[in-house]
Design a protein around this motif. Structure first.
Motif, PDB file in Angstrom:
ATOM      1  N   ALA A  68      48.182  73.077  27.664  1.00  0.00           N
ATOM      2  CA  ALA A  68      48.363  73.209  28.465  1.00  0.00           C
ATOM      3  C   ALA A  68      47.754  71.796  28.935  1.00  0.00           C
ATOM      4  O   ALA A  68      46.556  71.881  29.248  1.00  0.00           O
ATOM      5  CB  ALA A  68      47.365  74.183  28.792  1.00  0.00           C
ATOM      6  N   GLY A  69      48.915  71.271  28.878  1.00  0.00           N
ATOM      7  CA  GLY A  69      48.734  69.831  30.063  1.00  0.00           C
ATOM      8  C   GLY A  69      50.116  68.855  29.279  1.00  0.00           C
ATOM      9  O   GLY A  69      50.858  68.968  29.662  1.00  0.00           O
ATOM     10  N   ASN A  96      48.267  77.437  34.636  1.00  0.00           N
ATOM     11  CA  ASN A  96      47.512  78.296  35.401  1.00  0.00           C
ATOM     12  C   ASN A  96      46.069  79.100  34.022  1.00  0.00           C
ATOM     13  O   ASN A  96      45.983  79.369  34.435  1.00  0.00           O
ATOM     14  CB  ASN A  96      47.509  79.278  36.409  1.00  0.00           C
ATOM     15  CG  ASN A  96      48.301  79.535  37.707  1.00  0.00           C
ATOM     16  OD1 ASN A  96      49.957  79.254  37.378  1.00  0.00           O
ATOM     17  ND2 ASN A  96      47.741  78.925  38.828  1.00  0.00           N
ATOM     18  N   VAL A  97      46.385  78.220  32.693  1.00  0.00           N
ATOM     19  CA  VAL A  97      46.195  78.854  32.094  1.00  0.00           C
ATOM     20  C   VAL A  97      45.592  77.685  31.238  1.00  0.00           C
ATOM     21  O   VAL A  97      45.566  76.492  31.296  1.00  0.00           O
ATOM     22  CB  VAL A  97      46.868  79.603  31.090  1.00  0.00           C
ATOM     23  CG1 VAL A  97      46.663  80.959  31.917  1.00  0.00           C
ATOM     24  CG2 VAL A  97      47.739  78.789  30.585  1.00  0.00           C
ATOM     25  N   LYS A  98      44.083  76.999  30.325  1.00  0.00           N
ATOM     26  CA  LYS A  98      43.724  76.421  29.728  1.00  0.00           C
ATOM     27  C   LYS A  98      44.113  76.819  28.140  1.00  0.00           C
ATOM     28  O   LYS A  98      44.157  78.125  28.040  1.00  0.00           O
ATOM     29  CB  LYS A  98      42.147  76.786  29.752  1.00  0.00           C
ATOM     30  CG  LYS A  98      41.678  76.323  31.451  1.00  0.00           C
ATOM     31  CD  LYS A  98      39.683  77.034  31.599  1.00  0.00           C
ATOM     32  CE  LYS A  98      39.892  76.682  33.153  1.00  0.00           C
ATOM     33  NZ  LYS A  98      38.647  76.741  33.100  1.00  0.00           N
ATOM     34  N   LYS A  99      43.923  75.823  27.215  1.00  0.00           N
ATOM     35  CA  LYS A  99      43.467  75.697  26.017  1.00  0.00           C
ATOM     36  C   LYS A  99      42.669  77.141  24.914  1.00  0.00           C
ATOM     37  O   LYS A  99      41.694  76.870  25.927  1.00  0.00           O
ATOM     38  CB  LYS A  99      43.533  74.353  25.694  1.00  0.00           C
ATOM     39  CG  LYS A  99      44.130  74.737  23.843  1.00  0.00           C
ATOM     40  CD  LYS A  99      43.866  73.018  23.360  1.00  0.00           C
ATOM     41  CE  LYS A  99      43.629  73.103  21.433  1.00  0.00           C
ATOM     42  NZ  LYS A  99      43.638  71.757  21.459  1.00  0.00           N
ATOM     43  N   GLN A 119      43.018  80.257  25.527  1.00  0.00           N
ATOM     44  CA  GLN A 119      42.804  81.097  25.981  1.00  0.00           C
ATOM     45  C   GLN A 119      44.162  82.488  25.927  1.00  0.00           C
ATOM     46  O   GLN A 119      44.967  82.189  25.184  1.00  0.00           O
ATOM     47  CB  GLN A 119      43.069  81.301  27.981  1.00  0.00           C
ATOM     48  CG  GLN A 119      43.374  82.493  28.725  1.00  0.00           C
ATOM     49  CD  GLN A 119      43.816  82.131  29.964  1.00  0.00           C
ATOM     50  OE1 GLN A 119      43.315  80.812  30.569  1.00  0.00           O
ATOM     51  NE2 GLN A 119      43.986  83.145  30.660  1.00  0.00           N
TER      52      GLN A 119
END
Length: 441
Positions: free
Chosen positions: A361-362, A390-393, A395
């Motif tokens: 996510a990036g 809107n999410v993170k690694k 998740q």
């Protein structure tokens, strides 16, 4: 010969273009310029060529303007046709989405009806067992009553024989005879009462047996109706799911085996099948009903496996807003385009197409802001050129959960979503999965 030809040409020019003199006068002197026929011919030819070139150039420009106007009109007509086609495709997509939602609702209703029918089936099975137990008790009571009646009849017969023997061998005493007759009369009355009572019990048992048999027939018909409705519901619900997985190039049986091996948590298999019938069971109807019930339970379990698999595979659309396809999967300008480009309004929400775990996510070279989600069965989806994430690694996300917004980051010529599906690291056409699930989701 050339000199004579030149002389004739010169004579022709002198007749048509006689020599001209152009006088130029100043304050101090007067000069003149002599224009020979050849010079005049050359000048006139030049002027004629210039005029001809001007006419031709003007004609070309006018024709190009007319052609450009026609091309613009054709381009505008094609653009209008293209936009109408896009609108029709958008309306058709919305209609298919509504049909998919209706199908999902029908599927949920069918599951509810199946659950109710399953509960009714189990209740009916318990009632049948109770009725069979009652019939067995009535039959055993009737047998014991008949045995008691036969024993009473034998006792009366023995008493009668005993009285006759005494009468033949000796002269009975009046009191003995009177006592014997009283005893015999009482025994006969008691036997008659018991006989009448046993007859009433037998009639009652016969009527109850007929009632139980009638209820059993009604119960069997009800069972047959329930089985038919359950079988129809399972068949109707299973057919689109089978087609969906087959269209995606996946073997439904292998998929279900993998789900069974790796499943954990709630919402999984319904449970074991019905317990086996007793070894001494010989009723063909009971055996057939038991087999049908097991087949229905197996179908319900398979449907539940399908539901779990469908949530883990990218059959859904990553966009719910209006969009248009700008570039398909395949070779583009000599290079492989490993996804599908969907153009829409800047900031349009992007949704996960299946359950999974975010592994990236990036920013990513070429993709701009990228979200990568790892799913079951070796599948992975990528969502590129996002304007927001809107999410993170690490998740966990569910199908339909918002993960970002459409943008124009990275190597991109306009606002759009670059959507990829990979199987074991190899890019495949994402439209294969989207088209497979369009009649289900």
């Amino acid at each position: 010969m050339p000199a004579r030809l030149a002389h004739r040409v010169h004579a022709f020019l002198e007749r048509r273009l006689p020599e001209q003199r152009l006088f130029l006068k100043s304050d101090t002197e007067t000069r003149f310029i002599r224009l020979k026929p050849v010079t005049q011919a050359v000048v006139l030819s030049g002027i004629a060529l210039l005029l001809a070139w001007t006419v031709v150039a003007t004609s070309i420009v006018v024709m190009e303007s007319i052609g450009a106007g026609g091309s613009r009109e054709q381009a505008q007509q094609k653009q209008a046709t293209y936009e109408r086609r896009l609108d029709e495709m958008s309306r058709e997509r919305d209609l298919r989405a509504a049909e998919a939602a209706a199908a999902q609702e029908r599927f949920a209703i069918a599951l509810g009806q199946v659950s109710q029918m399953q509960a009714a089936l189990l209740t009916s099975e318990e009632r049948r067992n109770e009725l069979e137990t009652g019939i067995g008790v009535i039959q055993s009571t009737l047998k014991s009553t008949m045995k008691e009646r036969d024993a009473a009849r034998m006792q009366v017969a023995q008493l009668t024989k005993t009285g006759e023997a005494k009468t033949a061998s000796e002269t009975p005493d009046i009191e003995d005879v009177s006592g014997a007759l009283s005893f015999l009369t009482a025994a006969l009355d008691q036997t008659a009462k018991e006989r009448d009572s046993m007859a009433d019990v037998a009639d009652s048992a016969r009527q109850e047996t007929q009632t139980v048999a009638y209820e059993m027939r009604l119960l069997e018909e009800r069972h047959a109706e329930i089985f038919s409705r359950l079988e129809d519901a399972v068949t109707v619900s299973m057919e689109p799911l089978d087609k969906m997985f087959t269209a995606a190039g996946m073997d439904p049986d292998d998929l279900i085996d993998q789900i069974r091996q790796g499943y954990s948590g709630q919402g999984g298999p319904i449970g074991p099948l019905l317990p086996p019938l007793p070894e001494d069971e010989t009723n063909a109807g009971a055996i057939a009903d038991h087999a049908r019930a097991n087949a229905i339970l197996d179908g319900l379990d398979r449907m539940n496996m399908y539901r779990i698999a469908a949530e883990k595979l990218p059959f859904a659309m990553p966009l719910n807003t209006s969009f248009r396809f700008t570039s398909p999967f395949g070779r583009r300008w000599g290079r492989m385009h490993e996804g599908a480009d969907l153009a829409g309004a800047h900031g349009s929400p992007i949704y996960s197409t299946a359950d999974g775990v975010v592994v990236h996510a990036g920013p990513e070279s070429g993709y701009g802001n990228l979200v990568t989600i790892r799913h079951s069965f070796g599948l992975e989806t990528r969502y590129g050129h996002l304007s927001a994430i809107n999410v993170k690694k690490g998740q966990k996300v569910s199908r339909g959960e918002k993960i970002g917004a459409m943008g124009n980051t990275g190597r991109s010529t306009g606002t759009h979503l670059h959507y990829e599906v990979r199987v074991n690291g190899k890019a495949v056409n994402p439209m294969t999965y989207i088209k497979a699930g369009k009649n289900v989701f």
